[in-house]
Write an enzyme that holds these catalytic residues in place. Structure first.
Site, PDB file in Angstrom:
ATOM      1  N   VAL A  17      20.803 -39.909 -27.076  1.00 11.70           N
ATOM      2  CA  VAL A  17      20.917 -38.453 -26.912  1.00 11.70           C
ATOM      3  C   VAL A  17      21.179 -37.792 -28.268  1.00 11.70           C
ATOM      4  O   VAL A  17      20.539 -36.801 -28.632  1.00 11.70           O
ATOM      5  CB  VAL A  17      22.055 -38.080 -25.915  1.00 11.70           C
ATOM      6  CG1 VAL A  17      22.179 -36.566 -25.803  1.00 11.70           C
ATOM      7  CG2 VAL A  17      21.800 -38.690 -24.549  1.00 11.70           C
ATOM      8  N   ASP A  37      28.547 -41.824 -36.350  1.00  8.97           N
ATOM      9  CA  ASP A  37      28.617 -42.924 -35.383  1.00  8.97           C
ATOM     10  C   ASP A  37      29.535 -43.998 -35.963  1.00  8.97           C
ATOM     11  O   ASP A  37      29.761 -44.046 -37.169  1.00  8.97           O
ATOM     12  CB  ASP A  37      27.223 -43.505 -35.107  1.00  8.97           C
ATOM     13  CG  ASP A  37      27.139 -44.194 -33.752  1.00  8.97           C
ATOM     14  OD1 ASP A  37      26.502 -43.636 -32.832  1.00  8.97           O
ATOM     15  OD2 ASP A  37      27.736 -45.293 -33.603  1.00  8.97           O
ATOM     16  N   ARG A  86      25.329 -45.361 -18.502  1.00 10.78           N
ATOM     17  CA  ARG A  86      25.474 -46.266 -17.349  1.00 10.78           C
ATOM     18  C   ARG A  86      24.311 -47.242 -17.241  1.00 10.78           C
ATOM     19  O   ARG A  86      23.246 -47.040 -17.815  1.00 10.78           O
ATOM     20  CB  ARG A  86      25.633 -45.464 -16.065  1.00 10.78           C
ATOM     21  CG  ARG A  86      24.518 -44.483 -15.787  1.00 10.78           C
ATOM     22  CD  ARG A  86      24.862 -43.709 -14.533  1.00 10.78           C
ATOM     23  NE  ARG A  86      24.108 -42.485 -14.462  1.00 10.78           N
ATOM     24  CZ  ARG A  86      23.746 -41.897 -13.345  1.00 10.78           C
ATOM     25  NH1 ARG A  86      24.098 -42.445 -12.182  1.00 10.78           N
ATOM     26  NH2 ARG A  86      23.060 -40.785 -13.346  1.00 10.78           N
ATOM     27  N   ARG A  92      28.005 -42.289 -12.674  1.00  9.98           N
ATOM     28  CA  ARG A  92      28.594 -41.749 -13.913  1.00  9.98           C
ATOM     29  C   ARG A  92      30.116 -41.963 -13.912  1.00  9.98           C
ATOM     30  O   ARG A  92      30.718 -42.202 -14.953  1.00  9.98           O
ATOM     31  CB  ARG A  92      28.293 -40.254 -14.034  1.00  9.98           C
ATOM     32  CG  ARG A  92      26.815 -39.948 -14.191  1.00  9.98           C
ATOM     33  CD  ARG A  92      26.589 -38.451 -14.353  1.00  9.98           C
ATOM     34  NE  ARG A  92      25.181 -38.132 -14.482  1.00  9.98           N
ATOM     35  CZ  ARG A  92      24.382 -37.787 -13.470  1.00  9.98           C
ATOM     36  NH1 ARG A  92      24.866 -37.730 -12.244  1.00  9.98           N
ATOM     37  NH2 ARG A  92      23.113 -37.503 -13.672  1.00  9.98           N
ATOM     38  N   ASN A  99      34.791 -44.309 -21.423  1.00 13.95           N
ATOM     39  CA  ASN A  99      34.398 -43.101 -22.159  1.00 13.95           C
ATOM     40  C   ASN A  99      35.577 -42.167 -22.434  1.00 13.95           C
ATOM     41  O   ASN A  99      35.551 -41.404 -23.404  1.00 13.95           O
ATOM     42  CB  ASN A  99      33.251 -42.382 -21.437  1.00 13.95           C
ATOM     43  CG  ASN A  99      31.912 -43.076 -21.711  1.00 13.95           C
ATOM     44  OD1 ASN A  99      31.837 -43.988 -22.527  1.00 13.95           O
ATOM     45  ND2 ASN A  99      30.863 -42.644 -21.026  1.00 13.95           N
ATOM     46  N   VAL A 122      28.823 -33.938 -24.028  1.00 14.84           N
ATOM     47  CA  VAL A 122      27.689 -34.496 -23.283  1.00 14.84           C
ATOM     48  C   VAL A 122      28.017 -35.832 -22.589  1.00 14.84           C
ATOM     49  O   VAL A 122      27.386 -36.189 -21.597  1.00 14.84           O
ATOM     50  CB  VAL A 122      26.474 -34.680 -24.239  1.00 14.84           C
ATOM     51  CG1 VAL A 122      25.272 -35.276 -23.515  1.00 14.84           C
ATOM     52  CG2 VAL A 122      26.071 -33.351 -24.882  1.00 14.84           C
ATOM     53  N   ASP A 152      20.329 -30.537 -15.007  1.00 19.66           N
ATOM     54  CA  ASP A 152      20.115 -30.640 -13.559  1.00 19.66           C
ATOM     55  C   ASP A 152      19.123 -29.578 -13.094  1.00 19.66           C
ATOM     56  O   ASP A 152      18.234 -29.844 -12.268  1.00 19.66           O
ATOM     57  CB  ASP A 152      21.453 -30.476 -12.813  1.00 19.66           C
ATOM     58  CG  ASP A 152      22.427 -31.605 -13.136  1.00 19.66           C
ATOM     59  OD1 ASP A 152      21.960 -32.725 -13.410  1.00 19.66           O
ATOM     60  OD2 ASP A 152      23.653 -31.369 -13.127  1.00 19.66           O
ATOM     61  N   ARG A 155      15.537 -30.465 -14.130  1.00 14.43           N
ATOM     62  CA  ARG A 155      14.941 -31.470 -13.223  1.00 14.43           C
ATOM     63  C   ARG A 155      14.460 -30.786 -11.945  1.00 14.43           C
ATOM     64  O   ARG A 155      13.334 -30.986 -11.477  1.00 14.43           O
ATOM     65  CB  ARG A 155      15.979 -32.547 -12.899  1.00 14.43           C
ATOM     66  CG  ARG A 155      16.214 -33.466 -14.084  1.00 14.43           C
ATOM     67  CD  ARG A 155      17.291 -34.511 -13.830  1.00 14.43           C
ATOM     68  NE  ARG A 155      17.319 -35.465 -14.936  1.00 14.43           N
ATOM     69  CZ  ARG A 155      18.406 -36.109 -15.338  1.00 14.43           C
ATOM     70  NH1 ARG A 155      19.568 -35.908 -14.730  1.00 14.43           N
ATOM     71  NH2 ARG A 155      18.345 -36.954 -16.335  1.00 14.43           N
ATOM     72  N   HIS A 179      28.588 -32.601 -12.430  1.00 15.63           N
ATOM     73  CA  HIS A 179      27.379 -33.355 -12.785  1.00 15.63           C
ATOM     74  C   HIS A 179      27.448 -34.703 -12.089  1.00 15.63           C
ATOM     75  O   HIS A 179      27.886 -35.691 -12.644  1.00 15.63           O
ATOM     76  CB  HIS A 179      27.350 -33.527 -14.300  1.00 15.63           C
ATOM     77  CG  HIS A 179      26.078 -34.138 -14.813  1.00 15.63           C
ATOM     78  ND1 HIS A 179      24.839 -33.748 -14.389  1.00 15.63           N
ATOM     79  CD2 HIS A 179      25.874 -35.102 -15.743  1.00 15.63           C
ATOM     80  CE1 HIS A 179      23.926 -34.447 -15.038  1.00 15.63           C
ATOM     81  NE2 HIS A 179      24.523 -35.281 -15.863  1.00 15.63           N
TER      82      HIS A 179
HETATM   83  N1  APR Z   1      32.730 -42.359 -32.544  1.00  8.91           N
HETATM   84  C1  APR Z   1      31.435 -42.124 -32.802  1.00  8.91           C
HETATM   85  N2  APR Z   1      30.416 -42.682 -32.104  1.00  8.91           N
HETATM   86  C2  APR Z   1      30.719 -43.516 -31.118  1.00  8.91           C
HETATM   87  C3  APR Z   1      32.048 -43.827 -30.768  1.00  8.91           C
HETATM   88  C4  APR Z   1      33.091 -43.210 -31.531  1.00  8.91           C
HETATM   89  N3  APR Z   1      34.379 -43.459 -31.281  1.00  8.91           N
HETATM   90  N4  APR Z   1      32.012 -44.709 -29.744  1.00  8.91           N
HETATM   91  C5  APR Z   1      30.720 -44.919 -29.433  1.00  8.91           C
HETATM   92  N5  APR Z   1      29.919 -44.225 -30.276  1.00  8.91           N
HETATM   93  C6  APR Z   1      28.459 -44.178 -30.336  1.00  8.91           C
HETATM   94  C7  APR Z   1      27.788 -45.532 -30.087  1.00  8.91           C
HETATM   95  O1  APR Z   1      27.872 -46.370 -31.223  1.00  8.91           O
HETATM   96  C8  APR Z   1      26.356 -45.116 -29.761  1.00  8.91           C
HETATM   97  O2  APR Z   1      25.523 -45.113 -30.908  1.00  8.91           O
HETATM   98  O3  APR Z   1      27.900 -43.357 -29.325  1.00  8.91           O
HETATM   99  C9  APR Z   1      26.505 -43.675 -29.230  1.00  8.91           C
HETATM  100  C10 APR Z   1      26.039 -43.505 -27.811  1.00  8.91           C
HETATM  101  O4  APR Z   1      24.655 -43.686 -27.802  1.00  8.91           O
HETATM  102  P1  APR Z   1      23.857 -44.497 -26.671  1.00  8.91           P
HETATM  103  O5  APR Z   1      24.568 -45.772 -26.376  1.00  8.91           O
HETATM  104  O6  APR Z   1      22.429 -44.531 -27.084  1.00  8.91           O
HETATM  105  O7  APR Z   1      24.040 -43.569 -25.381  1.00  8.91           O
HETATM  106  P2  APR Z   1      23.233 -42.231 -25.024  1.00  8.91           P
HETATM  107  O8  APR Z   1      22.068 -42.575 -24.178  1.00  8.91           O
HETATM  108  O9  APR Z   1      23.023 -41.430 -26.244  1.00  8.91           O
HETATM  109  O10 APR Z   1      24.286 -41.519 -24.072  1.00  8.91           O
HETATM  110  C11 APR Z   1      25.522 -41.039 -24.580  1.00  8.91           C
HETATM  111  O11 APR Z   1      25.650 -39.242 -23.024  1.00  8.91           O
HETATM  112  O12 APR Z   1      24.218 -38.825 -21.276  1.00  8.91           O
HETATM  113  C12 APR Z   1      25.463 -39.347 -21.637  1.00  8.91           C
HETATM  114  O13 APR Z   1      25.988 -40.991 -19.954  1.00  8.91           O
HETATM  115  C13 APR Z   1      25.574 -40.802 -21.275  1.00  8.91           C
HETATM  116  O14 APR Z   1      27.896 -41.069 -21.782  1.00  8.91           O
HETATM  117  C14 APR Z   1      26.584 -41.299 -22.272  1.00  8.91           C
HETATM  118  C15 APR Z   1      26.339 -40.397 -23.490  1.00  8.91           C
END
Ligand code: APR
Length: 316
Positions: A17, A37, A86, A92, A99, A122, A152, A155, A179
């Site tokens: 995202v 990140d 998830r 969720r 989270n 988000v 939502d 969609r 959500h």
């Molecule tokens: N600080 C910074 N980044 C972090 C931390 C932190 N403390 N903890 C985790 N991350 C980073 C992860 O390293 C990862 O790169 O958050 C990123 C999340 O990315 P994805 O795993 O690709 O997940 P994504 O599909 O982007 O979804 C993120 O949004 O839609 C929601 O349910 C979904 O909760 C999820 C979030």
């Protein structure tokens, strides 16, 4: 990091995202972007890749990737996408514990480095994680909101447009509530080219679309097998970023803090709100029929139960 005259948006979490959102912001030239990140090298690599696309796109915005929260200083908006997505079969809500802990770490850094930024949250479960970040940062409630309603609603609008064979642009829909499975799509307030939806489709067809909307996220998760949706979620977040940076006063569905509106107190729940440079500038209260109000309150009760779970974790 040199500051330009452009607005600055920081995206926490450079995953699916977060990075897609950074791309949308850069491609539309909305703002300079910082992606943070915890994974070393990954945000830097993605930012470099995105920057190398700039000459082709003709965009001068800067895109920086980092593991250092200090670089978010001076952000106009911070978007939090940091969290675990998830897996098939999970709701969720199953993400609440992991989270919430990530959100605590992120919120502590936001408070330290970007206390004046508007926060768009988000990570899921959306409404409860927004509560965690609001509690820890202590930002004024108009300056924090969750992204879910636009997704939502998008969609829902897409399914309706497909069913009727018309442009997605001419479908206006309203989806309120949390959500999750308890979200509240409102067919009565949905119009296609100005015509109310119930006059265009039979009840059972509308009910099927409503049900598909409620399960829209899970449908994608089960197809992807790993990870969850990100193209539509990042587009929805981009629309919020744009409305705020450009002070558009858009009426958009977002998870906003309710202080008695709809009889709901002290919770972040999906409602229509006016978004502008101050963040949530006004809750746009829609007159609801008793059964619609009841569904919204039921959805809010679900959010409340999740917030109580967060409180029980003892991390706040
Ligand atoms: N600080 C910074 N980044 C972090 C931390 C932190 N403390 N903890 C985790 N991350 C980073 C992860 O390293 C990862 O790169 O958050 C990123 C999340 O990315 P994805 O795993 O690709 O997940 P994504 O599909 O982007 O979804 C993120 O949004 O839609 C929601 O349910 C979904 O909760 C999820 C979030």
């Amino acid at each position: 990091m040199a500051r330009t005259g452009r607005p600055k948006v920081s995206v926490i979490g450079a995953g699916h995202v977060g990075a897609t959102l950074a791309m949308r912001i850069a491609e539309s030239g909305l703002a300079d972007v910082v992606m943070v990140d915890i994974v070393e090298g990954m945000p830097q690599g993605k930012a470099l890749d995105l920057s190398e696309a700039r000459p082709i796109l003709g965009q001068d915005v800067t895109i920086v990737g980092t593991n250092d929260y200090a670089l978010i200083e001076g952000s106009d908006i911070v978007v939090t996408t940091s969290g675990v997505p998830r897996k098939p079969g999970m709701s969720r809500d199953d993400l609440i514990e992991i989270n919430s802990k990530i959100a605590k770490d992120v919120a502590t850094n936001l408070k330290k480095f970007a206390p004046d930024a508007i926060i768009i949250q988000v990570a899921n479960p959306l409404d409860a994680i927004t509560y965690v970040i609001a509690e820890i940062t202590g930002v004024p409630k108009n300056k924090i909101m969750g992204m879910a309603g636009i997704l939502d609603t998008a969609r829902y609008r897409y399914f309706i447009a497909e069913e009727l064979g018309v442009s997605v642009k001419d479908v206006f829909g309203v989806v309120l509530g949390g959500h999750g499975d308890s979200m509240v799509p409102l067919p009565r307030l949905t119009t296609v080219g100005g015509v109310p939806l119930p006059e265009l489709l039979p009840e059972e067809k509308i009910e099927a679309i409503v049900e598909r909307t409620r399960k829209g996220g899970a449908e994608i998760v089960s197809l992807l097998k790993t990870g969850s949706a990100y193209y539509a979620p990042s587009a929805a977040t981009w629309e919020m970023v744009k409305a705020i940076l450009r002070d558009e006063k858009r009426i958009l569905p977002v998870a906003a803090y309710l202080n008695g509106e709809y009889g709901i107190q002290g919770l972040f729940v999906g409602v229509l709100a006016v978004l502008g440079k101050e963040g949530v500038e006004k809750i746009w209260e829609v007159p609801l029929k008793p059964d619609e109000l009841e569904a919204l309150k039921k959805s809010a009760d679900h959010v409340k139960a999740l917030v109580e779970k967060v409180d029980a974790l003892g991390i706040l």
